[in-house]
Design a protein around this motif. Structure first.
Motif, short mmCIF file in Angstrom:
data_model
loop_
_atom_site.label_atom_id
_atom_site.label_comp_id
_atom_site.label_asym_id
_atom_site.label_seq_id
_atom_site.Cartn_x
_atom_site.Cartn_y
_atom_site.Cartn_z
N ALA A 131 60.66 12.11 61.01
CA ALA A 131 60.71 13.45 60.46
C ALA A 131 61.42 13.46 59.11
N GLY A 132 61.15 12.42 58.31
CA GLY A 132 61.58 12.46 56.91
C GLY A 132 60.59 13.29 56.11
N PRO A 133 60.73 13.33 54.78
CA PRO A 133 59.82 14.14 53.97
C PRO A 133 58.35 13.78 54.15
N VAL A 134 58.04 12.49 54.29
CA VAL A 134 56.63 12.08 54.41
C VAL A 134 56.06 12.54 55.74
N GLY A 135 56.78 12.27 56.84
CA GLY A 135 56.29 12.70 58.14
C GLY A 135 56.16 14.20 58.24
N LEU A 136 57.13 14.94 57.70
CA LEU A 136 57.08 16.40 57.76
C LEU A 136 55.95 16.96 56.91
N PHE A 137 55.75 16.39 55.71
CA PHE A 137 54.68 16.90 54.85
C PHE A 137 53.31 16.61 55.47
N LEU A 138 53.16 15.43 56.07
CA LEU A 138 51.91 15.13 56.77
C LEU A 138 51.70 16.10 57.93
N ALA A 139 52.76 16.40 58.66
CA ALA A 139 52.65 17.36 59.76
C ALA A 139 52.22 18.73 59.24
N CYS A 140 52.75 19.13 58.09
CA CYS A 140 52.35 20.41 57.49
C CYS A 140 50.87 20.40 57.13
N ILE A 162 45.42 21.34 63.40
CA ILE A 162 45.52 20.19 64.31
C ILE A 162 46.88 20.20 65.00
N PRO A 163 46.92 20.16 66.35
CA PRO A 163 48.21 20.09 67.05
C PRO A 163 48.92 18.77 66.75
N VAL A 164 50.22 18.87 66.44
CA VAL A 164 50.99 17.70 66.02
C VAL A 164 52.35 17.68 66.73
N LEU A 165 52.74 16.49 67.16
CA LEU A 165 54.09 16.27 67.68
C LEU A 165 54.78 15.28 66.76
N VAL A 166 55.98 15.63 66.29
CA VAL A 166 56.78 14.74 65.45
C VAL A 166 57.97 14.25 66.26
N LEU A 167 58.16 12.94 66.30
CA LEU A 167 59.30 12.33 67.00
C LEU A 167 60.26 11.76 65.97
N GLU A 172 63.68 18.33 52.96
CA GLU A 172 63.39 18.19 54.39
C GLU A 172 63.52 19.53 55.11
N THR A 173 64.52 20.33 54.75
CA THR A 173 64.70 21.63 55.39
C THR A 173 63.50 22.53 55.12
N SER A 174 63.02 22.54 53.89
CA SER A 174 61.88 23.37 53.52
C SER A 174 60.61 22.92 54.25
N LEU A 175 60.40 21.61 54.32
CA LEU A 175 59.20 21.09 54.99
C LEU A 175 59.27 21.32 56.49
N ALA A 176 60.46 21.19 57.08
CA ALA A 176 60.59 21.44 58.52
C ALA A 176 60.29 22.89 58.84
N ALA A 177 60.73 23.81 57.99
CA ALA A 177 60.45 25.23 58.21
C ALA A 177 58.95 25.51 58.11
N ALA A 197 57.17 24.11 61.24
CA ALA A 197 57.34 25.00 62.39
C ALA A 197 56.44 26.22 62.27
N ALA A 198 56.29 26.73 61.04
CA ALA A 198 55.47 27.92 60.82
C ALA A 198 53.99 27.68 61.11
N VAL A 199 53.54 26.43 60.97
CA VAL A 199 52.12 26.14 61.25
C VAL A 199 51.94 25.51 62.63
N GLY A 200 52.97 25.61 63.47
CA GLY A 200 52.83 25.23 64.87
C GLY A 200 53.15 23.80 65.21
#
Length: 496
Positions: free
Chosen positions: A10-19, A26-31, A120-125, A128-131
């Motif tokens: 859940a660094g910037p790359v993982g979070l941005f990809l999740a976004c 697409i349903p996504v789980l980040v570990l 990271e805080t902005s990408l995590a928010a 979360a907003a996109v599920g």
């Protein structure tokens, strides 16, 4: 339950990809192995990262730029960060932007600095907003895959996914578990980033200094980066102590400076390695899991964000089932050369930093070149990411480049138009039946906008991929067949 995608990290790359995946539905789980995302090394002064033009464009196109850059409504854009090569700066005023005919001024026409923790805080928010579901304190321990599913052991649980993307850093557990080839060059130095208290600060000058034994850079009193050419011997081999930092600083600064306190410290090296392929079955690599190099020039974060932007829409199309043949493999074929180029760029900077007469002689030549107008333009083009172009064929030189931020006559910009997560066919005129009909055949994947622009660069219409890359550009309205071919190539067969 089987997740469509699990992302490790859940660094910037993982979070941005999740976004990106969440934007596509697409349903996504980040570990994420770390329980707490807060880390003092992600804050000022160590947490500052330079964002290249492609990274700024990506955040701008997704409506994230103002938050990530901390821009208040109505406030001016942040000042452009200049840049350097191995500490040799180039002059912003000496850059000839006329050499970049397809790079139009716009809100994202800049580079800037941003705080890693805030990114990271902005990408995590947004995630979360996109599920997107994020589980912290749970890292990937083991991985196995079959033809249809990836089985992940994490935190004592068994998790199954159709796809797994490793964004878990340079020591990636996933990459090692799946046996990805990861080859490159060994380190020449140990780098240190430290925050210290200095008893006699007058002994250390501000700025960057090359010495017969290494290099040190003091950006503000007590905030120091230094390099000792020891073959990376000290990196992560033992705890970092005040005594060790003082000994290294004395050696590389050639002074008898005395330190009285060690507040923060981390080490790094110039080891440069890259996975030979970014995909193995249903497992993909992105960011530092796919490539590592020294942090010189701040290219690592930008390289990883580019991976995420390139991969997200392709993986989403594959999961939906409307991807054309070979689309997912184009992730490796497009991003691997970019990564290889950044690794070589890093190695070239290390060559200039070596404590030898040969390196100082080469540095003098580069310093002369970077001081010229052509030299400053070349280095800015490379450092800022403006030179990025994927080899996609096509008859127009704009194909494969980031789409210029065309300004419509009504004041809107290309980056603000519909199509986020979809492709975009932009018709630079009133509605023309051939282009409208073409986009209509892919209406579930491609948006159509007809609008006059202030400067069309001589184009009649352009097709833009979801990652902002131009897939086709036409100068006349007689290129319908070529446009249709490009649309099918990147968006699959039409539904009607």
């Amino acid at each position: 339950m089987i997740y469509d995608v699990v992302i490790a990290g859940a660094g910037p790359v993982g979070l941005f990809l999740a976004c990106e995946l969440g934007l596509a539905g697409i349903p996504v789980l980040v570990l994420e192995r770390a329980e707490n995302p807060c880390n003092p090394l992600k804050r000022l002064p160590f947490g500052m990262r330079g964002l290249s033009v492609p990274s700024v464009e990506a955040f701008y196109r997704r409506g994230l730029l103002a938050d990530i850059a901390g821009i208040a409504p109505g406030a001016p854009q942040p000042r452009r960060q200049a840049g350097h090569f191995a500490g040799i700066p180039f002059d912003d005023a000496n850059i000839d932007t006329s050499k970049w005919p397809y790079h139009l001024p716009g809100p994202a026409d800049t580079t800037m600095a941003a705080d890693m923790e805030h990114i990271e805080t902005s990408l995590a928010a947004r995630a979360a907003a996109v599920g997107v579901e994020i589980r912290r304190g749970i890292g990937v321990d083991e991985v196995a895959q079959s033809e249809d599913v990836v089985t992940i052991q994490a935190g004592g649980d068994t998790i199954r996914a159709r796809w797994l993307v490793a964004c878990d850093g340079g020591r990636s557990t996933v990459r090692k578990a799946l046996g990805f080839e990861f080859a490159g060059t060994d380190p020449e130095f140990t780098g240190y980033s430290v925050q210290v208290d200095i008893a006699d600060p007058e002994k250390l000058a501000a700025g960057r200094h090359y010495t017969p034994t290494g290099m040190y850079f003091q950006s503000r009193p007590g905030t120091i980066a230094m390099v000792e050419f020891d073959g990376g011997a000290f990196h992560r081999t033992q705890p970092i102590t005040l005594e060790q930092v003082q000994a290294v600083l004395r050696r590389v600064s050639c002074t008898d400076v005395t330190l009285t306190g060690l507040e923060l410290a981390t080490t790094w090296t110039d080891r440069a390695c890259q996975a030979s392929a970014y995909r193995k079955g249903r497992v993909l690599l992105a960011g530092d899991a796919a490539h590592i190099h020294s942090p010189l020039g701040g290219q690592g974060l930008n390289l990883g964000l580019g991976d995420a932007m390139n991969l997200g829409w392709k993986l989403a199309a594959t999961i939906r089932g409307d991807a054309p043949a070979g689309l997912l493999d184009s992730y490796t074929s497009e991003r691997h050369p970019v990564g290889a180029q950044v690794l070589d760029w890093s190695r070239a900077q290390v060559a200039l930093m070596r404590p030898s007469p040969h390196a100082r002689a080469l540095e003098a030549i580069i310093r002369d070149l970077i001081g010229t107008r052509d030299g400053a333009t070349y280095f800015a083009e490379r450092v800022w990411g403006i030179a990025l172009r994927y080899d996609m064929g096509g008859s127009h030189p704009l194909v494969g480049r980031s789409a210029p931020d065309f300004e419509l006559v009504d004041g809107r910009k290309l980056g603000e138009l519909p199509g986020k997560g979809h492709g975009l066919l932009l018709d630079f005129d009133d509605i023309r039946q051939p282009w409208q009909a073409l986009a209509g055949r892919w209406s579930d994947r491609v948006s159509y906008v007809a609008a006059q622009v202030k400067d069309s660069l001589g184009l009649s219409a352009i097709l833009v991929r979801p990652d902002g890359i131009v897939a086709w550009a036409g100068e006349t309205s007689a290129a319908e067949a070529e446009a249709a071919h490009a649309t099918a190539r990147w968006f699959g067969q039409p539904r009607r």
